[in-house]
Design a protein around this motif. Structure first.
Motif, PDB file in Angstrom:
ATOM      1  N   ARG A   9     -36.387  -6.861   3.783  1.00 57.64           N
ATOM      2  CA  ARG A   9     -35.680  -6.795   2.939  1.00 57.64           C
ATOM      3  C   ARG A   9     -36.420  -5.150   1.712  1.00 57.64           C
ATOM      4  O   ARG A   9     -36.142  -4.056   1.188  1.00 57.64           O
ATOM      5  CB  ARG A   9     -34.952  -7.347   1.710  1.00 57.64           C
ATOM      6  N   GLY A  36     -30.241  -8.400  -2.331  1.00 61.62           N
ATOM      7  CA  GLY A  36     -29.599  -8.539  -1.589  1.00 61.62           C
ATOM      8  C   GLY A  36     -27.827  -8.846  -2.388  1.00 61.62           C
ATOM      9  O   GLY A  36     -27.749  -9.448  -2.062  1.00 61.62           O
ATOM     10  N   THR A  53     -24.871  -6.771   0.601  1.00 60.32           N
ATOM     11  CA  THR A  53     -26.561  -6.288   1.104  1.00 60.32           C
ATOM     12  C   THR A  53     -25.865  -5.238   2.895  1.00 60.32           C
ATOM     13  O   THR A  53     -26.064  -4.458   2.376  1.00 60.32           O
ATOM     14  CB  THR A  53     -27.233  -7.551   2.064  1.00 60.32           C
ATOM     15  N   ALA A 109     -28.424 -11.013   4.556  1.00 57.85           N
ATOM     16  CA  ALA A 109     -29.820 -10.497   3.631  1.00 57.85           C
ATOM     17  C   ALA A 109     -30.292 -12.515   3.449  1.00 57.85           C
ATOM     18  O   ALA A 109     -31.694 -11.959   3.731  1.00 57.85           O
ATOM     19  CB  ALA A 109     -29.401 -10.183   2.445  1.00 57.85           C
ATOM     20  N   SER A 150     -31.191 -14.832  -1.528  1.00 60.46           N
ATOM     21  CA  SER A 150     -30.601 -13.383  -1.931  1.00 60.46           C
ATOM     22  C   SER A 150     -29.237 -13.414  -2.999  1.00 60.46           C
ATOM     23  O   SER A 150     -29.228 -14.978  -2.890  1.00 60.46           O
ATOM     24  CB  SER A 150     -29.634 -12.383  -0.258  1.00 60.46           C
TER      25      SER A 150
END
Length: 137
Positions: free
Chosen positions: A14, A68, A71, A125, A129
Motif C-alpha cells: 500500500r 487502508g 481500500t 488492505a 489498516s
C-alpha cells in the motif's frame, strides 16, 4: 505464509502504490496549468475537468490506499483511473518508432500497477489498516 508477513507485505504494498499517486496529486495542485496543457496536448476532452478529477482521485484515493481506509473501492477507482489515463497519456501505438518504446514501457507499467491495485480490491488492505480496525470495533 504467516499473518504477520502477509500484513507486512500488504502495508508495504500500500505504501509503494500510494507513493505513486499521492505525489502525483500534489504535483497537479502545484502545477495545475502545466498539467492542463499536457492533457490538452494529448487530446484529453475537457482537460481542466480531467486534471481536476485526476488530482482528486490520485490524492484522495492514494491517501485512502495508504492508510487502508475503504481500500477495496479506492483500489478499484485507482485501477480504473490508471487504465483510462494509460490510453490517453501513453498511446505508444500512435507514435513514431523512436518514441514508442518508452511510452509502451509506461503503458505496460500502468497495466501492472492496475493489476496490483485489483489484488488489493480482491484481498483487502490487511490487518494493519483502518479497514481492519473498523471491523474490530
Amino acid at each position: 505464509m504467516n499473518n504477520s508477513l502477509q500484513d507486512t507485505l500488504a502495508l508495504v504494498g500500500r505504501i509503494l502504490l500510494a507513493w505513486l499517486f499521492v505525489p502525483a496529486g500534489f504535483g497537479k495542485i502545484a502545477g495545475f496549468s502545466g498539467a492542463v496543457g499536457y492533457a490538452t496536448s494529448v487530446g484529453l476532452p475537457l482537460p481542466e475537468v480531467g486534471v481536476a478529477v485526476g488530482l482528486l482521485i490520485e490524492l484522495v484515493g492514494g491517501l485512502m490506499l495508504l492508510v487502508g481506509f475503504m481500500t477495496r473501492p479506492a483500489a478499484v477507482l485507482l485501477a480504473f483511473f490508471t487504465l483510462v489515463a494509460s490510453f490517453f497519456f501513453h498511446a505508444y501505438w500512435s507514435l513514431p518508432a523512436d518514441q514508442a518504446m518508452m511510452q509502451q514501457l509506461m503503458f505496460n507499467k500502468n497495466i501492472a500497477i492496475s493489476g496490483g491495485l485489483l489484488a488489493f480490491a480482491a484481498f483487502g488492505a490487511g490487518r494493519w489498516s483502518l479497514d481492519a480496525k473498523r471491523q474490530r470495533v
